[in-house]
Enzyme design. Structure first.
Site, PDB file in Angstrom:
ATOM      1  N   ASP A 216      29.546  85.266  98.154  1.00  0.00           N
ATOM      2  CA  ASP A 216      28.680  85.822  97.116  1.00  0.00           C
ATOM      3  C   ASP A 216      29.312  85.677  95.727  1.00  0.00           C
ATOM      4  O   ASP A 216      30.514  85.931  95.571  1.00  0.00           O
ATOM      5  CB  ASP A 216      28.471  87.309  97.435  1.00  0.00           C
ATOM      6  N   GLU A 265      43.491  78.241 110.122  1.00  0.00           N
ATOM      7  CA  GLU A 265      44.200  78.867 111.255  1.00  0.00           C
ATOM      8  C   GLU A 265      43.369  78.753 112.527  1.00  0.00           C
ATOM      9  O   GLU A 265      43.854  79.021 113.614  1.00  0.00           O
ATOM     10  CB  GLU A 265      44.443  80.365 110.975  1.00  0.00           C
TER      11      GLU A 265
HETATM   12  C1  BGC Z   1      23.416  87.977  95.730  1.00  0.00           C
HETATM   13  C2  BGC Z   1      22.499  89.013  95.200  1.00  0.00           C
HETATM   14  C3  BGC Z   1      23.327  90.201  94.769  1.00  0.00           C
HETATM   15  C4  BGC Z   1      24.439  89.792  93.795  1.00  0.00           C
HETATM   16  C5  BGC Z   1      25.483  90.852  93.655  1.00  0.00           C
HETATM   17  C6  BGC Z   1      24.163  87.626  94.459  1.00  0.00           C
HETATM   18  O1  BGC Z   1      24.389  86.491  94.075  1.00  0.00           O
HETATM   19  O2  BGC Z   1      22.790  86.866  96.295  1.00  0.00           O
HETATM   20  O3  BGC Z   1      21.512  89.389  96.110  1.00  0.00           O
HETATM   21  O4  BGC Z   1      22.487  91.114  94.119  1.00  0.00           O
HETATM   22  O5  BGC Z   1      25.096  88.656  94.250  1.00  0.00           O
HETATM   23  O6  BGC Z   1      26.216  90.987  94.824  1.00  0.00           O
END
Ligand code: BGC
Length: 566
Positions: A216, A265
């Site tokens: 993310d 790993e």
């Molecule tokens: C996720 C979102 C989220 C954000 C913060 C993003 O890029 O895909 O859904 O709100 O990261 O975590």
């Protein structure tokens, strides 16, 4: 603890270090997929019950969006404990069972890792608040004194991605940075414990048999917060070339080099895909490096209009880029953060509507007015067939195989997305109602209190038109979008081969885009409104809605894609 499930245990999956290169990955937003216990929230049992559906669809892997304990301030991306399962969603034992069932069905499993921030309920953040200013516990986050005579002003005038100030004041007067919602304090990636803890999390899931990770906001972890902090206006003017204080800093790749050693790993090595909204394919390539995460989402198709020239440029650039880096291309048309592509393509052209410095996603939602739903779906099916013919991996979002439109009719009071609640209608993006419209629980059946999603009502209201687009309704119809995806995914398996594509210059031109893949495969997309002659060859699949798949086709209608073999 239950027995870990390793991929090697699964008869259906042959160990293969390169499986991700050409994979079709299906994103599940767990709270909205299938609800087995009737509490309105999707759960792991629900997903387990739908493994046969996933197998029949013909995908290679599932990417699970966060299922960790969370107050759901940001749909689960506010993580309380990255090494556990939210009790409303299931248990670790059920996670193991899901992983085993998927693997038995020949489907790999990717989980979401959220490294930029924790939730404000994470044990570290609670410790940081309790320990007070100057404490070691505060070092794991980004806390600063405020400006003004009594520190009553935030350390800078920065805005969070979801709107409103990016700093929140705590009881003793310090302020913490949250790039996203207030409940998502940013972690301090200069802190060795933060780095070590993520290695622990990666191993925790890899040991349980997880095949890969979706990372993310991979481009935000490392920041230069040296004083004086620049103003929001100064930040906005700074190039994102590796030196920007907040986004896509070159040093972030040291973090991912460390993650790579963790992946290696394992046999076969675990994989990763970066979510990095960066300035160019060149900047993206750094995340996709074999010494780093290995692959990165390419959102170029998702950000483009339904336009032959744009599609061709994007495809050519990205294939060249992945050839240079040794990664494989990724293609995305929809996900949980953007307006579903069936609706997007029915809206006026997107050009110029990119929003929000830093995250730059298209804020979802939108008024009914001005949407041509029929054209949107027609184009969406054409774009999906085009995407699935391309070399590289395709990331699908749950419900796109049903041709689902964005749900706009959600009453304000029931909206959950912080991007809706933290912004005023004026600064909410192009017609942004937030991202709830793309996260409405899936319709499985024509009837039932939540169209087969579960026994009770769903956690977001479903519109009446869900009945006609439900899995049940589409399964019976050979020309439905679901039937098209099933056939396409089956045929796509035959396409596996070198990451090669040759433009067919005779057929391409104007609104038409045509390319060949090894083995005599031809994919033709007509982005215009007028039909064009169908090229010679055996027609395998045509995207046009309502077309009898068994009837002979001599013309390729407007806004359509055909697959042929010759
Ligand atoms: C996720 C979102 C989220 C954000 C913060 C993003 O890029 O895909 O859904 O709100 O990261 O975590």
């Amino acid at each position: 603890m239950s027995t870990p499930t390793h991929r090697a245990d699964s008869p259906a999956l042959v160990p293969d270090a390169d499986w991700w290169r050409e994979a079709t990955v299906y994103q599940i937003y767990p709270r909205s997929f299938a609800d087995a216990n009737g509490d309105g929230i999707g759960d792991l049992r629900g997903i387990i019950s739908r493994v046969p559906y996933l197998a029949e669809l013909g995908i290679d892997a599932v990417w699970l969006s966060p299922f960790y304990p969370s107050a759901l301030a940001d749909g689960g991306y506010d993580v309380d404990d990255p090494r556990d399962v939210d009790p409303r969603i299931g248990t670790l034992a059920e996670f193991d069972e899901l992983s085993a069932r998927l693997h038995e069905a020949g489907i790999r499993l990717i989980v979401d890792i959220v490294p930029n921030h924790s939730s404000d309920r994470h044990v570290w953040f609670r410790e940081a608040l309790a320990a007070g200013r100057g404490s070691a516990a505060r070092e794991r986050y980004i806390l600063r004194e405020g400006r003004g005579e009594h520190g009553e002003l935030p350390p800078s005038d920065w805005e969070s991605v979801f709107g409103g100030p990016a700093w929140e004041r705590v009881e003793d007067g310090q302020w913490y940075l949250h790039t996203f919602a207030t409940e998502q304090p940013d972690l301090n990636w200069d802190h060795p414990e933060v780095r070590e803890d993520y290695h622990r999390t990666l191993r925790f899931w890899a040991d349980r048999g997880v095949d890969g990770f979706r990372v993310d906001v991979a481009h935000s972890l490392v920041k230069d917060l040296s004083e004086p902090l620049p103003s929001a206006a100064e930040l906005a003017a700074m190039p994102q070339d590796g030196t920007h204080p907040l986004w896509d800093r070159d040093e972030v790749h040291e973090v991912y080099a460390g993650w790579r050693s963790v992946f290696e790993e394992y046999t076969p090595p675990r994989t990763a895909v970066a979510e990095a909204w960066v300035a160019s394919p060149e900047r993206r390539a750094r995340y996709a490096s074999p010494a780093g995460l290995g692959q990165a989402f390419n959102f170029d198709l998702l950000e483009a209009d339904f336009d032959a020239a744009d599609f061709r440029r994007i495809i050519t650039d990205n294939l060249a880029q992945s050839a240079r880096t040794g990664s494989s291309s990724t293609w995305v048309l929809s996900n949980h953060d953007v307006v579903r592509h069936a609706t997007r393509y029915g809206l006026p052209p997107l050009a110029g509507r990119r929003e929000k410095q830093g995250a730059s996603w298209l804020v979802a939602g939108g008024p009914e007015e001005g949407i041509d739903r029929e054209l949107g779906l027609r184009r969406a099916r054409a774009a999906s067939l085009l995407e699935l013919a391309l070399p590289g991996s395709a990331y699908l979002y749950q419900g796109e195989e049903l041709g689902l439109h964005e749900v706009a009719e959600i009453p304000d009071a029931e909206r959950q997305d912080p991007a809706f609640w933290r912004t005023t209608p004026e600064d909410r993006g192009f017609d942004g109602l937030g991202r709830d419209g793309t996260r409405v629980p899936l319709p499985w059946t024509r009837e039932g209190s939540s169209y087969g999603f579960g026994e009770g009502p769903a956690h977001l209201p479903q519109p009446e038109w869900f009945a006609d687009v439900s899995v049940e309704a589409q399964e019976e119809d050979p020309s439905s979008t679901l039937s098209m995806y099933r056939r396409a995914l089956r045929l796509r398996r035959e396409l596996e081969g070198p990451e090669e594509l040759t433009w067919d210059e005779e057929l391409s031109g104007g609104d038409v885009l045509a390319f060949e893949r090894p083995g005599g495969w031809l994919c033709v997309t007509n982005c215009g409104e007028q039909p064009v002659a169908m090229p010679a060859g055996e027609v395998l699949l045509v995207s046009t809605p309502g077309l009898d798949p068994a009837a002979p086709v001599t013309e390729l209608p407007g806004s359509s894609t055909a697959w042929l073999r010759h």
